[in-house]
Design a protein around this motif. Structure first.
Motif, PDB file in Angstrom:
ATOM      1  N   TYR A  86       0.858  -1.186   0.000  1.00 31.35           N
ATOM      2  CA  TYR A  86       0.000   0.000   0.000  1.00 31.35           C
ATOM      3  C   TYR A  86       0.896   1.240   0.000  1.00 31.35           C
ATOM      4  N   LEU A  87       1.105   1.818  -1.188  1.00 27.59           N
ATOM      5  CA  LEU A  87       2.024   2.957  -1.346  1.00 27.59           C
ATOM      6  C   LEU A  87       1.284   4.130  -1.979  1.00 27.59           C
ATOM      7  N   VAL A  88       0.157   4.456  -1.380  1.00 24.84           N
ATOM      8  CA  VAL A  88      -0.751   5.458  -1.941  1.00 24.84           C
ATOM      9  C   VAL A  88      -0.885   6.631  -0.973  1.00 24.84           C
ATOM     10  N   HIS A  89      -0.938   7.837  -1.484  1.00 20.11           N
ATOM     11  CA  HIS A  89      -1.353   8.993  -0.676  1.00 20.11           C
ATOM     12  C   HIS A  89      -2.133   9.944  -1.563  1.00 20.11           C
ATOM     13  N   SER A  90      -2.938  10.806  -0.942  1.00 14.92           N
ATOM     14  CA  SER A  90      -3.809  11.712  -1.705  1.00 14.92           C
ATOM     15  C   SER A  90      -3.349  13.160  -1.629  1.00 14.92           C
ATOM     16  N   MET A  91      -2.117  13.394  -1.207  1.00 13.95           N
ATOM     17  CA  MET A  91      -1.692  14.772  -0.945  1.00 13.95           C
ATOM     18  C   MET A  91      -1.764  15.675  -2.172  1.00 13.95           C
ATOM     19  N   ALA A  92      -1.581  15.081  -3.354  1.00 13.09           N
ATOM     20  CA  ALA A  92      -1.552  15.924  -4.558  1.00 13.09           C
ATOM     21  C   ALA A  92      -2.950  16.389  -4.952  1.00 13.09           C
ATOM     22  N   THR A  93      -3.965  15.704  -4.455  1.00 17.07           N
ATOM     23  CA  THR A  93      -5.294  15.944  -5.008  1.00 17.07           C
ATOM     24  C   THR A  93      -6.068  17.084  -4.364  1.00 17.07           C
ATOM     25  N   ALA A  94      -5.986  17.230  -3.055  1.00 20.35           N
ATOM     26  CA  ALA A  94      -6.922  18.182  -2.474  1.00 20.35           C
ATOM     27  C   ALA A  94      -6.555  18.624  -1.079  1.00 20.35           C
ATOM     28  N   GLU A  95      -7.281  19.622  -0.625  1.00 19.21           N
ATOM     29  CA  GLU A  95      -7.128  20.132   0.732  1.00 19.21           C
ATOM     30  C   GLU A  95      -7.531  19.079   1.755  1.00 19.21           C
ATOM     31  N   ASN A  96      -8.583  18.296   1.409  1.00 17.94           N
ATOM     32  CA  ASN A  96      -9.112  17.343   2.392  1.00 17.94           C
ATOM     33  C   ASN A  96      -8.439  15.980   2.260  1.00 17.94           C
ATOM     34  N   PHE A  97      -7.100  16.012   2.090  1.00 15.07           N
ATOM     35  CA  PHE A  97      -6.403  14.755   1.847  1.00 15.07           C
ATOM     36  C   PHE A  97      -6.528  13.797   3.025  1.00 15.07           C
ATOM     37  N   GLU A  98      -6.669  14.342   4.251  1.00 17.99           N
ATOM     38  CA  GLU A  98      -6.761  13.444   5.411  1.00 17.99           C
ATOM     39  C   GLU A  98      -8.005  12.564   5.317  1.00 17.99           C
ATOM     40  N   GLU A  99      -9.127  13.160   4.948  1.00 14.76           N
ATOM     41  CA  GLU A  99     -10.364  12.404   4.840  1.00 14.76           C
ATOM     42  C   GLU A  99     -10.271  11.387   3.685  1.00 14.76           C
ATOM     43  N   LEU A 100      -9.687  11.854   2.567  1.00 17.27           N
ATOM     44  CA  LEU A 100      -9.546  10.944   1.415  1.00 17.27           C
ATOM     45  C   LEU A 100      -8.665   9.751   1.775  1.00 17.27           C
ATOM     46  N   ASP A 101      -7.550  10.021   2.465  1.00 16.89           N
ATOM     47  CA  ASP A 101      -6.635   8.924   2.807  1.00 16.89           C
ATOM     48  C   ASP A 101      -7.265   7.949   3.797  1.00 16.89           C
ATOM     49  N   ARG A 102      -8.072   8.488   4.696  1.00 20.58           N
ATOM     50  CA  ARG A 102      -8.781   7.648   5.675  1.00 20.58           C
ATOM     51  C   ARG A 102      -9.746   6.712   4.939  1.00 20.58           C
ATOM     52  N   GLN A 103     -10.539   7.302   4.048  1.00 21.08           N
ATOM     53  CA  GLN A 103     -11.533   6.533   3.309  1.00 21.08           C
ATOM     54  C   GLN A 103     -10.857   5.495   2.407  1.00 21.08           C
ATOM     55  N   ALA A 104      -9.765   5.932   1.766  1.00 20.27           N
ATOM     56  CA  ALA A 104      -9.040   5.028   0.862  1.00 20.27           C
ATOM     57  C   ALA A 104      -8.541   3.798   1.623  1.00 20.27           C
ATOM     58  N   ALA A 105      -7.968   4.028   2.806  1.00 17.73           N
ATOM     59  CA  ALA A 105      -7.422   2.910   3.593  1.00 17.73           C
ATOM     60  C   ALA A 105      -8.558   1.976   4.026  1.00 17.73           C
ATOM     61  N   ARG A 106      -9.697   2.563   4.396  1.00 14.33           N
ATOM     62  CA  ARG A 106     -10.838   1.716   4.814  1.00 14.33           C
ATOM     63  C   ARG A 106     -11.331   0.879   3.639  1.00 14.33           C
ATOM     64  N   ASN A 107     -11.441   1.499   2.482  1.00 13.06           N
ATOM     65  CA  ASN A 107     -11.875   0.747   1.293  1.00 13.06           C
ATOM     66  C   ASN A 107     -10.920  -0.412   1.020  1.00 13.06           C
ATOM     67  N   PHE A 108      -9.635  -0.109   1.140  1.00  9.98           N
ATOM     68  CA  PHE A 108      -8.633  -1.101   0.772  1.00  9.98           C
ATOM     69  C   PHE A 108      -8.676  -2.291   1.729  1.00  9.98           C
ATOM     70  N   VAL A 109      -8.692  -2.017   3.052  1.00 13.94           N
ATOM     71  CA  VAL A 109      -8.675  -3.150   3.987  1.00 13.94           C
ATOM     72  C   VAL A 109      -9.968  -3.955   3.930  1.00 13.94           C
ATOM     73  N   ALA A 110     -11.076  -3.265   3.702  1.00 15.35           N
ATOM     74  CA  ALA A 110     -12.348  -4.010   3.647  1.00 15.35           C
ATOM     75  C   ALA A 110     -12.290  -5.031   2.507  1.00 15.35           C
ATOM     76  N   THR A 111     -11.807  -4.616   1.355  1.00 17.76           N
ATOM     77  CA  THR A 111     -11.733  -5.540   0.214  1.00 17.76           C
ATOM     78  C   THR A 111     -10.645  -6.587   0.447  1.00 17.76           C
ATOM     79  N   ALA A 112      -9.511  -6.155   1.022  1.00 18.91           N
ATOM     80  CA  ALA A 112      -8.407  -7.104   1.274  1.00 18.91           C
ATOM     81  C   ALA A 112      -8.866  -8.207   2.224  1.00 18.91           C
ATOM     82  N   GLU A 113      -9.628  -7.844   3.242  1.00 18.34           N
ATOM     83  CA  GLU A 113     -10.140  -8.851   4.182  1.00 18.34           C
ATOM     84  C   GLU A 113     -11.043  -9.829   3.449  1.00 18.34           C
ATOM     85  N   GLY A 114     -11.945  -9.288   2.641  1.00 22.67           N
ATOM     86  CA  GLY A 114     -12.891 -10.120   1.895  1.00 22.67           C
ATOM     87  C   GLY A 114     -12.185 -11.068   0.937  1.00 22.67           C
TER      88      GLY A 114
END
Ligand SMILES: NC(=O)c1ccc[n+]([C@@H]2O[C@H](COP(=O)([O-])OP(=O)(O)OC[C@H]3O[C@@H](n4cnc5c(N)ncnc54)[C@H](OP(=O)(O)O)[C@@H]3O)[C@@H](O)[C@H]2O)c1
Length: 321
Positions: A86-114
């Motif tokens: 997992y070598l992803v970050h959202s810093m380039a995209t927007a001001e709300n990168f913290e929320e995006l990165d949080r959501q991205a990590a949740r999406n990723f682990v949910a699918t990885a678990e499944g």
């Protein structure tokens, strides 16, 4: 290259961020060692330069179009995978990168678990969890690590400071700051201690992690063999480049000075540079040296890391001419 969305089960390693700086270097290391690697990117054409440079590895790489913000796109990427980087970050995209990165990590682990993924290997940032002044960038990197570690998938979280290598965001930031001005009026962060790591060493840690035997999710703090200040790093960069630089430290960063510094960041990295500069106030040194017991890497110091980065730079310029 295959852009097919159908999962190919002969691929056991998924690399996200393969089009980025760290991921691109790790991809080369993995395929050179004979691994077959599935890469997830929002834009498969961004891997074309890699295939142009290394046509011999094309058959070992399977590219899947996907976006960590779109959970439905992650299933084809993670199906049949044992190890996911997992070598992803959202810093380039927007001001709300913290929320995006949080959501991205949740999406990723949910699918990885499944999908029954065996381990996740993540690269985040150093810095004290308990520091109330931790920059939003470092806080967010830690939060992503926590989301991954608290999932049902065994996770190795590496924490690193600036990565020294041509093309690395933090190296390019140091370069922009050093090369532009002979006299620098610098904010207090000039004396912040940090422990930069050479890209070659970082890639070895990431590479070894896929075969590491361990129990329970882990955090490994990693860095080069030297602790330096950002001022020291700038001075060493200038010395190796044959540049004379005077650094004058001021206690308070006024909006004017702050704007001046940000103006030195190249436009391509402006958004990311803004977030990284905020983090320069936080010490980023290795406090827990446990990685020494788990990995064979013997990290180099700043002088050699910069030498290697600048050599890469000269080689790239020779090719471009
Ligand atoms: N460079 C450093 O000095 C440094 C230091 C310490 C830690 N790190 C950590 O290392 C990791 C990688 O950093 P880097 O410097 O290699 O970053 P980078 O060069 O900026 O690359 C970022 C990568 O993230 C991917 N990405 C972004 N948003 C995405 C999304 N929504 N879906 C899928 N992929 C997405 C991009 O892929 P596509 O655009 O192809 O989709 C790209 O490959 C990060 O976790 C960073 O915090 C880096």
């Amino acid at each position: 290259m295959s852009n097919s969305q159908a999962a190919d089960h002969s691929f056991k390693i998924l690399l996200t961020g393969a089009t980025g700086y760290v991921g691109g270097q790790l991809l080369e290391r993995l395929v050179r060692s004979g691994f077959r690697v599935r890469c997830l990117t929002r834009n498969p054409s961004k891997l074309e330069p890699f295939f142009a440079g290394f046509p011999e590895y094309r058959s070992q790489i399977h590219v899947v179009r996907g976006d960590v913000m779109q959970p439905e796109s992650l299933q084809p990427a993670l199906q049949g995978i044992e190890t996911a980087y997992y070598l992803v970050h959202s810093m380039a995209t927007a001001e709300n990168f913290e929320e995006l990165d949080r959501q991205a990590a949740r999406n990723f682990v949910a699918t990885a678990e499944g999908c029954g993924v065996g381990r996740i290997i993540y690269l985040g940032g150093l810095g004290e969890d308990t520091d109330p002044n931790l920059s939003p960038h470092l806080r967010s990197r830690h939060e992503v690590g926590q989301i991954l570690r608290e999932s049902g998938v065994l996770t190795i979280e590496f924490r690193a400071s600036a990565v020294l290598g041509q093309g690395s965001l933090s190296f390019e930031l140091i370069r922009s700051l050093t090369e532009r001005l002979p006299i620098m009026i610098c904010p207090r962060w000039l004396s912040t201690p940090t422990q930069p790591i050479a890209i070659r060493d970082l890639v070895e840690y990431l590479f070894e992690a896929q075969a590491l035997k361990f129990e329970g999710s882990q955090i490994f703090e990693i860095g080069g063999s030297d602790v330096v200040t950002y001022g020291g790093l700038i001075r060493e960069f200038a010395r190796q480049r044959g540049l004379k630089r005077w650094l004058i430290s001021v206690p308070i960063l006024t909006p004017y000075l702050s704007g001046l510094w940000l103006g030195l960041v190249t436009p391509a990295t402006a958004e990311v540079g803004r977030h990284l500069i905020e983090g320069l106030r936080n010490p980023t040194t290795v406090r827990d040296a446990r990685a020494d017991q788990f990995f064979a890497v013997k990290p180099m110091g700043v002088r050699q890391a910069l030498q290697e980065a600048l050599l890469e730079d000269d080689t790239a310029q020779d090719v471009a001419q």
